[in-house]
Design a protein around this motif. Structure first.
Motif, PDB file in Angstrom:
ATOM      1  N   TYR A  15      53.314  -2.971  81.634  1.00  0.00           N
ATOM      2  CA  TYR A  15      52.206  -2.869  80.685  1.00  0.00           C
ATOM      3  C   TYR A  15      51.769  -4.255  80.215  1.00  0.00           C
ATOM      4  O   TYR A  15      50.576  -4.544  80.115  1.00  0.00           O
ATOM      5  CB  TYR A  15      52.602  -2.011  79.478  1.00  0.00           C
ATOM      6  N   GLU A  20      46.114   3.175  75.477  1.00  0.00           N
ATOM      7  CA  GLU A  20      46.408   2.016  76.319  1.00  0.00           C
ATOM      8  C   GLU A  20      45.242   1.707  77.241  1.00  0.00           C
ATOM      9  O   GLU A  20      44.869   0.542  77.424  1.00  0.00           O
ATOM     10  CB  GLU A  20      47.681   2.276  77.128  1.00  0.00           C
ATOM     11  N   LYS A  26      48.194  -5.932  80.374  1.00  0.00           N
ATOM     12  CA  LYS A  26      47.556  -6.362  79.135  1.00  0.00           C
ATOM     13  C   LYS A  26      47.103  -7.812  79.210  1.00  0.00           C
ATOM     14  O   LYS A  26      45.991  -8.159  78.790  1.00  0.00           O
ATOM     15  CB  LYS A  26      48.530  -6.188  77.968  1.00  0.00           C
ATOM     16  N   LEU A  32      48.911   5.198  82.159  1.00  0.00           N
ATOM     17  CA  LEU A  32      48.511   4.701  80.848  1.00  0.00           C
ATOM     18  C   LEU A  32      47.910   5.830  80.026  1.00  0.00           C
ATOM     19  O   LEU A  32      47.095   6.602  80.545  1.00  0.00           O
ATOM     20  CB  LEU A  32      47.484   3.568  80.997  1.00  0.00           C
TER      21      LEU A  32
END
Length: 223
Positions: free
Chosen positions: A142, A215, A146, A211
């Motif tokens: 993640y 998210e 990101k 996700l």
């Protein structure tokens, strides 16, 4: 009201957990709180991790601090103190990385996550630490998504689909909730197209992640 307890049974079909308290429940106080209607009692359950943190976790933590030192010049002992403070603020408890410390695997993972998040946020290059990163952890993947960092080499990356979207389909109208993603630089993304997604994931031991809506919203992935 906090109670220590032991789990004695769980019914998966009804999602019902049976516990045995280590001390007598204070019914008088509960009746006062809920005006005699105990059917409205609400609370949370924290399950402790009995596993002691590992040498591998400790090695990763100090390798990451060394990467920070190489980038900023901050002494590793100084960074260590700061990250312990950040952990204490975040989780309202102290943590130790000494060999004989009573620190669990879960607690050590949370400390490492704070360090990894800091490194991604401040664009600190992963050197030795990158080789030791827990790449089977969804949190790592993640963070790569990101911060647009390739999960293989750490270079600037794009968000890549690990599932076939299909030619001619409008990506903006696709339901992304069941799709898996990973962050890959142009070079590795091209390699994926060359050797095929299954061979690519196996070669680099990548575990792409799904996700949730929040998210995907943060990462600006529609659908």
């Amino acid at each position: 009201m906090d109670y220590s307890l032991k789990v004695v049974g769980y019914d998966e079909k009804t999602n019902t957990l049976q516990v045995q308290l280590d001390e007598t429940l204070n019914l008088e106080r509960l009746n006062t709180y809920y005006k005699g209607d105990l059917s409205n009692v609400l609370g949370s359950l924290t399950l402790s991790d009995p596993r002691s943190f590992t040498h591998k976790q400790r090695a990763l933590y100090w390798a990451l601090l060394k990467d920070i030192y190489n980038h900023f010049g901050n002494a590793t002992t100084s960074s260590h103190k700061e990250f312990k403070k950040m952990y204490q603020v975040e989780y309202d408890q102290e943590i130790s990385t000494k060999n004989n410390a009573n620190t669990s695997v879960e607690q050590m993972n949370k400390l490492i996550e704070i360090v990894i998040d800091f490194m991604f946020e401040w664009d600190v290059p992963f050197e030795k630490g990158f080789e030791l990163l827990p790449r089977n952890e969804s949190y790592f993947y993640y963070l790569c998504l990101k911060h647009r960092k390739c999960c293989i080499c750490g270079k600037h990356a794009d968000i890549c689909h690990a599932d076939v979207v299909g030619s001619g389909r409008n990506r903006k109208k696709i339901d992304h909730s069941e799709l898996r993603f990973y962050a890959g630089c142009r070079g590795h993304h091209q390699e994926e197209h060359t050797i095929g997604i299954n061979a690519f994931l196996k070669k680099y031991n990548i575990t792409p992640i799904k996700l949730n809506y929040e998210e995907r919203k943060k990462l600006k992935i529609g659908g």
